[in-house]
Motif scaffolding. Structure first.
Motif, PDB file in Angstrom:
ATOM      1  N   GLY A 261     -11.904   3.377  -0.167  1.00  0.00           N
ATOM      2  CA  GLY A 261     -10.956   3.104  -1.625  1.00  0.00           C
ATOM      3  C   GLY A 261      -9.458   2.626  -1.056  1.00  0.00           C
ATOM      4  N   ASN A 262      -8.906   3.015   0.148  1.00  0.00           N
ATOM      5  CA  ASN A 262      -7.815   2.572   0.541  1.00  0.00           C
ATOM      6  C   ASN A 262      -8.381   1.338   1.385  1.00  0.00           C
ATOM      7  OD1 ASN A 262      -7.171   5.937   2.470  1.00  0.00           O
ATOM      8  ND2 ASN A 262      -6.203   5.118   0.527  1.00  0.00           N
ATOM      9  N   LEU A 263      -8.762   1.110   1.541  1.00  0.00           N
ATOM     10  CA  LEU A 263      -9.557  -0.474   1.955  1.00  0.00           C
ATOM     11  C   LEU A 263      -9.888  -1.551   0.875  1.00  0.00           C
ATOM     12  CD1 LEU A 263     -10.467  -2.279   4.979  1.00  0.00           C
ATOM     13  CD2 LEU A 263     -12.630  -1.544   4.718  1.00  0.00           C
ATOM     14  N   VAL A 264     -10.223  -0.974   0.183  1.00  0.00           N
ATOM     15  CA  VAL A 264     -10.547  -1.685  -1.005  1.00  0.00           C
ATOM     16  C   VAL A 264      -9.585  -2.268  -1.800  1.00  0.00           C
ATOM     17  CG1 VAL A 264     -11.037  -1.985  -3.635  1.00  0.00           C
ATOM     18  CG2 VAL A 264     -13.271  -1.200  -1.797  1.00  0.00           C
ATOM     19  N   GLN A 265      -8.596  -1.442  -1.496  1.00  0.00           N
ATOM     20  CA  GLN A 265      -7.045  -1.440  -2.491  1.00  0.00           C
ATOM     21  C   GLN A 265      -6.234  -2.312  -1.399  1.00  0.00           C
ATOM     22  OE1 GLN A 265      -3.813   1.074  -1.627  1.00  0.00           O
ATOM     23  NE2 GLN A 265      -3.142  -0.494  -2.664  1.00  0.00           N
ATOM     24  N   GLY A 266      -7.019  -1.952  -0.379  1.00  0.00           N
ATOM     25  CA  GLY A 266      -5.800  -2.900   0.971  1.00  0.00           C
ATOM     26  C   GLY A 266      -5.768  -4.542   1.182  1.00  0.00           C
TER      27      GLY A 266
ATOM     28  N   MET B 194       0.699  -1.409   0.130  1.00  0.00           N
ATOM     29  CA  MET B 194      -0.451  -0.043  -0.212  1.00  0.00           C
ATOM     30  C   MET B 194       0.909   1.341   0.421  1.00  0.00           C
ATOM     31  SD  MET B 194      -3.722  -0.833   2.513  1.00  0.00           S
ATOM     32  CE  MET B 194      -4.136   0.717   1.848  1.00  0.00           C
ATOM     33  N   ALA B 195       0.167   2.233  -0.872  1.00  0.00           N
ATOM     34  CA  ALA B 195       1.853   3.296  -0.672  1.00  0.00           C
ATOM     35  C   ALA B 195       1.030   4.569  -1.119  1.00  0.00           C
ATOM     36  CB  ALA B 195       2.208   3.170  -2.077  1.00  0.00           C
ATOM     37  N   PRO B 196       0.471   4.828   0.134  1.00  0.00           N
ATOM     38  CA  PRO B 196      -0.580   5.920   0.802  1.00  0.00           C
ATOM     39  C   PRO B 196      -0.102   7.359   0.681  1.00  0.00           C
ATOM     40  CG  PRO B 196      -0.622   4.873   2.576  1.00  0.00           C
ATOM     41  CD  PRO B 196       0.083   4.036   1.607  1.00  0.00           C
ATOM     42  N   SER B 197      -0.391   8.459   0.386  1.00  0.00           N
ATOM     43  CA  SER B 197       0.130   9.556   0.883  1.00  0.00           C
ATOM     44  C   SER B 197      -0.602  10.027   2.320  1.00  0.00           C
ATOM     45  CB  SER B 197       0.113  10.413  -0.572  1.00  0.00           C
ATOM     46  OG  SER B 197       0.004  10.533  -1.690  1.00  0.00           O
ATOM     47  N   PRO B 198       0.227  10.510   2.931  1.00  0.00           N
ATOM     48  CA  PRO B 198      -0.255  10.856   4.114  1.00  0.00           C
ATOM     49  C   PRO B 198      -1.076  12.768   4.326  1.00  0.00           C
ATOM     50  CG  PRO B 198       2.549  11.237   4.482  1.00  0.00           C
ATOM     51  CD  PRO B 198       1.681  10.365   2.692  1.00  0.00           C
ATOM     52  N   THR B 199      -2.058  12.064   3.535  1.00  0.00           N
ATOM     53  CA  THR B 199      -3.380  13.374   4.031  1.00  0.00           C
ATOM     54  C   THR B 199      -3.651  13.060   5.413  1.00  0.00           C
ATOM     55  OG1 THR B 199      -5.311  11.658   2.246  1.00  0.00           O
ATOM     56  CG2 THR B 199      -3.246  13.632   1.257  1.00  0.00           C
TER      57      THR B 199
ATOM     58  N   VAL C  52       5.248   4.341   1.950  1.00  0.00           N
ATOM     59  CA  VAL C  52       4.792   5.921   2.407  1.00  0.00           C
ATOM     60  C   VAL C  52       4.866   7.370   1.845  1.00  0.00           C
ATOM     61  CG1 VAL C  52       4.206   8.201   4.296  1.00  0.00           C
ATOM     62  CG2 VAL C  52       4.763   5.980   5.569  1.00  0.00           C
ATOM     63  N   GLU C  53       3.671   7.201   0.841  1.00  0.00           N
ATOM     64  CA  GLU C  53       4.451   7.873  -0.548  1.00  0.00           C
ATOM     65  C   GLU C  53       4.472   9.840  -0.056  1.00  0.00           C
ATOM     66  OE1 GLU C  53       2.769   6.392  -3.940  1.00  0.00           O
ATOM     67  OE2 GLU C  53       4.763   4.997  -3.538  1.00  0.00           O
TER      68      GLU C  53
END
Ligand code: GLU
Length: 550
Positions: A52-57, A41-46, A75-76
């Motif tokens: 959507g994060n959960l679906v991808q996760g 998982m490569a989220p931006s820390p916003t 962490v992007e």
């Protein structure tokens, strides 16, 4: 093309002494079993964690852990402006709540794993090694254009009806001499590093995405930015370097990245790397009136993961619902295996809908009712209590002080072939069983006007006369039937349905008279059980007060 690429590379990156070869050694191929998926998982820390994060996760996690692979968190954080302090912790916590745990990567207290650092801003030196290599090979070059020059270019492109962007003849610094570049550097002008694209928009490329299938995409001809003027890479460049060095086999991400894919493929090829497999997930869509639209941060509170927690959806419900959304065969599997742990389901990206998935709140509630109906009373009690202590302190205190009553109430109609399915979210528990506690009891529903108040009163009084808490359920019910019969209510449902006009009502209505008096509601768990938990004094008290207001 610049004739002295090596000299240019030295000029731009004098401090880079590490080499691609040494990085290959520092981050060796992973030793994993055949077919093991390495994903991230490569989220931006916003700070905003959404569905959507959960679906991808879930998708990445299942693919990795079902195959004996590795899931890591990267962490992007290359866009410092969007960064929110504490966002990484919020994300890790939110995902672990749904059982998505990482084998390596960023953690709440630092990084863990051999392929780090896992935060992009700490990987600056690594990106510069490859930036230097690209320059040395004539595949990247510095661009000193100012904002003003870029907007002037945009205006001219508009006037000439040309495609927008920095490419071909518009790319002012694409083929500049090293002398020009030196002069600009000497003047201290800021620069970005751009990719030297060899593509043409007239060309099409073929690509197979594991979710979207075969795609025909337009080749990229834009000289995109690789490094910004502060030396920090763009997402495009950073993800290619990281996914290669972290030995990612599968990139699972939202399909908003699909338009960038031709550029990403070029990048991997320019760097001499095999590109990972890509899975682009379609968006979550909802019905808005008659039309469909993407879930939006601004309009839809249910996009935020925090929403499910505060509403009191069990994590299992959200997870199971999303599993059904992601894999069309999940629901059949669940029907066939009602009690199996969800991890036994064989998740497959082949079952994912390339166009995205419809998010249906009502369906989520149904799934949740089923999930909760399979839990033990003890589990329901503990989870409701945990939710209430956080989101409804008064209710939480009541549940804590009356554990026995709460447990017995949750146990009503639980288990067996046809369990009750009244609770979709923990918040519902208050309405479902609040009447069991004198602090929360109130008469919320009223009797239908078609009933004569005198009959209701007569039935309630008759019940008080014959009520014996020692009665068995059958004795209790026989008494209710007898009371009804005496005042013209049919004791037998079949007979009543055959000729309803011959009666004032049925035994079900007599039960309802009692139900409203004792629970304050038209719907409640089994009345016999409710009465035995409440105890005779409380039952009598409530029925008497109802007779007084009728
Ligand atoms: N940082 C990107 C995002 O948050 C990640 C996309 C990816 O997974 O590669 O959208």
């Amino acid at each position: 093309m610049n004739t002295d690429c090596n000299a240019l590379a030295e000029l731009l990156f004098p401090d880079v002494c590490d080499t691609p070869e040494s990085l290959e050694q520092r981050f060796p191929q992973r030793e994993l079993q055949e077919g093991a998926v390495v994903s991230r998982m490569a989220p931006s820390p916003t700070g905003f964690v959404h569905l959507g994060n959960l679906v991808q996760g879930i998708t990445s996690e299942r693919l990795c852990h079902q195959s004996g692979g590795v899931l890591y968190l990267r962490v992007e954080d290359t866009d410092a402006k969007r960064e929110v302090p504490g966002a990484v912790e919020v994300l890790i916590e939110a995902l672990s709540h749904y059982g998505i745990c990482f084998d390596e990567g960023a953690t709440v207290d630092g990084d863990c794993g051999d392929y780090g650092p896992y935060r992009q801003r700490q990987r600056r030196d690594i990106y510069h090694v490859y930036a230097k290599k690209l320059v040395a090979e004539g595949k990247a070059y510095p661009c000193f254009c100012t904002e003003d020059e870029l907007s002037a270019m945009h205006e001219r492109q508009e006037a000439e009806k040309a495609n927008f962007g920095y490419y071909g003849k518009w790319a002012l610094w694409r083929d500049r001499s090293i002398e020009d570049i030196k002069a600009a550097l000497d003047e201290g002008k800021p620069w970005v590093l751009r990719f030297y694209s060899q593509g043409f928009v007239e060309n099409k490329i073929k690509f197979t995405d594991l979710i979207k299938g075969s795609l025909e995409l337009t080749e990229n001809d834009i000289d995109h930015v690789l490094l910004k003027s502060d030396g920090i890479p763009t997402y495009h460049f950073a993800h290619a370097v990281d996914d290669h060095l972290m030995r990612t086999t599968h990139v699972v991400r939202g399909d908003e990245w699909l338009p960038s894919l031709p550029f990403h493929l070029q990048l991997f090829s320019a760097l001499g790397w095999k590109c990972p497999k890509y899975l682009h997930i379609g968006p979550l869509i909802k019905m808005d009136g008659d039309s469909k639209r993407k879930l939006s941060k601004r309009k839809d509170p249910e996009l935020a993961l925090t929403y499910y927690r505060s509403e009191g959806f069990p994590t299992e419900s959200v997870y199971e619902y999303l599993m059904g959304v992601l894999n069309s065969n999940f629901e059949d599997w669940r029907r066939a295996n009602p009690d199996a742990p969800v991890a036994d389901f064989k998740f497959s990206y082949k079952k994912m809908n390339p166009a995205g998935s419809l998010f249906d709140y009502a369906k989520l509630c149904d799934v949740s009712k089923n999930v909760i109906s399979r839990m033990s009373a003890q589990e329901v009690y503990e989870k409701t209590l945990q939710w209430a202590l956080e989101y409804d302190a008064d209710f939480g205190a009541i549940l804590k002080d009356n554990k026995d009553i709460a447990l017995r109430t949750f146990a009503i109609g639980r288990g067996g072939k046809k369990p009750r399915k009244d609770i979709a979210v923990w918040k519902d528990a208050k309405d479902y069983m609040g009447f069991m506690f004198s602090e929360l009891f109130e008469v919320k529903d009223s009797y239908d006007e078609r009933f004569d108040k005198a009959d209701i009163k007569a039935a309630l009084n008759a019940f008080l006369e014959t009520y014996d808490p020692a009665d068995s359920q059958q004795e209790w019910f026989d008494k209710i039937k007898a009371i009804g019969e005496r005042i013209g209510f049919c004791p037998d449902m079949k007979a009543y349905k055959a000729s309803p006009e011959s009666y004032k009502g049925s035994v079900a209505d007599i039960s309802m008279f009692l139900r409203v008096a004792v629970t304050g509601k038209l719907n409640s768990p089994d009345m016999y059980e409710v009465m035995s938990i409440l105890g005779q004094d409380e039952v009598r008290k409530r029925i008497v007060s109802m007779t007084e207001v009728l």
